[in-house]
Design a protein around this motif. Sequence first.
Motif, short mmCIF file in Angstrom:
data_model
loop_
_atom_site.label_atom_id
_atom_site.label_comp_id
_atom_site.label_asym_id
_atom_site.label_seq_id
_atom_site.Cartn_x
_atom_site.Cartn_y
_atom_site.Cartn_z
N ARG A 3 -5.63 -2.60 -5.30
CA ARG A 3 -5.03 -1.43 -5.93
C ARG A 3 -3.96 -1.85 -6.92
NH1 ARG A 3 -5.61 3.53 -3.91
NH2 ARG A 3 -3.49 4.12 -4.47
N THR A 4 -3.87 -1.11 -8.03
CA THR A 4 -2.84 -1.36 -9.02
C THR A 4 -1.48 -0.96 -8.45
OG1 THR A 4 -4.43 -0.82 -10.75
CG2 THR A 4 -2.10 -0.87 -11.38
N LYS A 5 -0.48 -1.77 -8.67
CA LYS A 5 0.86 -1.44 -8.21
C LYS A 5 1.42 -0.32 -9.08
CE LYS A 5 1.80 -6.10 -6.48
NZ LYS A 5 2.68 -7.28 -6.59
N LYS A 6 2.50 0.30 -8.61
CA LYS A 6 3.09 1.38 -9.37
C LYS A 6 4.57 1.53 -9.04
CE LYS A 6 1.91 4.99 -6.00
NZ LYS A 6 1.30 6.33 -5.83
N ILE A 7 5.30 2.25 -9.91
CA ILE A 7 6.71 2.53 -9.72
C ILE A 7 6.85 3.62 -8.65
CG2 ILE A 7 8.80 3.41 -10.85
CD1 ILE A 7 7.66 2.35 -13.49
N ILE A 24 6.12 4.56 -18.95
CA ILE A 24 7.19 4.83 -18.00
C ILE A 24 7.82 3.52 -17.57
CG2 ILE A 24 7.78 5.81 -15.74
CD1 ILE A 24 5.45 7.74 -16.07
N SER A 25 9.15 3.43 -17.62
CA SER A 25 9.84 2.18 -17.29
C SER A 25 11.11 2.44 -16.50
CB SER A 25 10.18 1.42 -18.58
OG SER A 25 10.95 0.26 -18.29
N THR A 26 11.45 1.51 -15.64
CA THR A 26 12.70 1.61 -14.89
C THR A 26 13.88 1.09 -15.71
OG1 THR A 26 12.25 -0.54 -13.84
CG2 THR A 26 11.60 1.45 -12.64
N ALA A 27 13.62 0.62 -16.94
CA ALA A 27 14.71 0.23 -17.86
C ALA A 27 15.35 1.50 -18.39
CB ALA A 27 14.17 -0.62 -19.01
N LEU A 251 0.27 13.92 -14.17
CA LEU A 251 -0.14 12.59 -13.73
C LEU A 251 -0.06 12.46 -12.21
CD1 LEU A 251 1.82 10.44 -16.36
CD2 LEU A 251 -0.56 11.21 -16.50
N ASP A 252 0.21 13.57 -11.53
CA ASP A 252 0.39 13.54 -10.08
C ASP A 252 -0.80 12.88 -9.39
OD1 ASP A 252 1.31 15.96 -11.53
OD2 ASP A 252 2.46 16.33 -9.69
N GLY A 253 -0.49 11.92 -8.54
CA GLY A 253 -1.53 11.28 -7.73
C GLY A 253 -2.36 10.24 -8.46
N LEU A 254 -2.11 10.03 -9.74
CA LEU A 254 -2.89 9.06 -10.52
C LEU A 254 -2.22 7.69 -10.52
CD1 LEU A 254 -3.88 11.15 -13.68
CD2 LEU A 254 -5.19 10.80 -11.58
N MET A 255 -3.03 6.65 -10.44
CA MET A 255 -2.52 5.29 -10.59
C MET A 255 -2.42 4.96 -12.08
SD MET A 255 -2.01 4.19 -7.55
CE MET A 255 -1.83 2.41 -7.78
N PRO A 256 -1.44 4.15 -12.49
CA PRO A 256 -1.31 3.80 -13.91
C PRO A 256 -2.49 2.98 -14.39
CG PRO A 256 0.14 2.44 -12.56
CD PRO A 256 -0.42 3.50 -11.65
N ASP A 257 -2.79 3.08 -15.68
CA ASP A 257 -3.84 2.24 -16.27
C ASP A 257 -3.40 0.79 -16.33
OD1 ASP A 257 -5.96 4.23 -17.33
OD2 ASP A 257 -4.05 5.09 -17.93
N GLU A 276 10.26 -2.54 -14.10
CA GLU A 276 8.86 -2.16 -13.91
C GLU A 276 8.43 -1.23 -15.05
OE1 GLU A 276 7.76 -1.52 -9.45
OE2 GLU A 276 9.82 -0.76 -9.73
N THR A 277 7.22 -1.41 -15.51
CA THR A 277 6.70 -0.57 -16.59
C THR A 277 5.26 -0.17 -16.30
OG1 THR A 277 8.08 -1.73 -18.22
CG2 THR A 277 6.29 -0.39 -19.09
N GLU A 278 4.93 1.09 -16.56
CA GLU A 278 3.57 1.61 -16.40
C GLU A 278 3.10 2.23 -17.70
OE1 GLU A 278 3.96 3.18 -11.75
OE2 GLU A 278 3.94 4.60 -13.41
N TYR A 279 1.79 2.20 -17.90
CA TYR A 279 1.18 2.87 -19.04
C TYR A 279 0.08 3.80 -18.53
CZ TYR A 279 3.37 -0.61 -22.07
OH TYR A 279 4.27 -1.40 -22.73
N TYR A 280 0.03 5.00 -19.10
CA TYR A 280 -1.02 5.96 -18.79
C TYR A 280 -1.66 6.43 -20.10
CZ TYR A 280 1.25 6.50 -14.20
OH TYR A 280 1.79 6.30 -12.97
#
Length: 298
Positions: A3-7, A24-27, A251-257, A276-280
């Motif tokens: 599984r892809t990790k996520k924030i 989306i980033s925690t920066a 984006l509820d319940g979706l894993m990041p791309d 941490e950074t995610e892209y959707y």
Amino acid sequence: MKRTKKIDEESLVTAHVYGDTIEISTALGGIPVMKKLDKDRMLNIRTGEVVEVHHITSRADPKNYESLRSTFKRLKRLIGANFFGGRSELWVTLTYKHSPMTDPDKLYSDFKNYMARLRRKVNKKLIYIVVIEPQASGSLHAHCLMKTPDKSTLFVKNDEMRKIWGHGFVNVRRLKDSDNASAYLMAYLTDIDLNNLEGNFEDHNKEKKIIKGGRLGLYPVHMRIYRASRGVKQPLKLKDTKESIQKKYKLDGLMPDYYRKFEILKKEDLEPFEIETEYYSRKKAELKRAMAKVERKV
């Protein structure tokens, strides 16, 4: 299946929204700690300490490379917020027949005159983002993304565009609607890993990416790499919890791309921290929601 990790959903994050992409980033950025006193000194407003400014004098300086990476990250978002492909947009490459041409100020001056002549030729309002790229020889040329803000068709033959430019070779191309314009151009200009930085959701093959190795190290120190005209929109920037961002953009319940995490090292005895950074992809998110809805009905 891995599984892809996520924030974590409760984390406070910064979100950048541009085109099809939600990043989306925690920066978090926040209030600047350092205040400039003069060209050589900075004041830490928390501790009162005065520190010397690190001046970048060499392209080999690690800070120069990091500065370039940050610049291209901003550029990628700007392109993504404004260019999507289609008949109202063109990608034009402008080169000089006499090389090497190493003066960025002259290039920008020539480009300004070129845009004035082009607007008169097509009799349309045009907005643009222009990016300077060095060739392996160090000679500079320009890539320009331009479009009509009213979405009317923009068409200029290559030979006509070369005459309007007047300094050398010109290549005019059109990006298809399916192209991720920002990722495509960034791949063309740099050797930065698209998966780590660009949030490219298209399944491009290596031939289409046109990756050019080592391009960042050829940029002159302190050169202004890109410029944008009036009318170019800035990407939307939000600060909130990840959960709120997810609800806002469904984006509820979706894993990041794509997900990445890296460690930031601090000076002296301060503890390092992780970003941490995610892209959707908004289109992919919509498709996933539609598929989930169908599965629930079955």
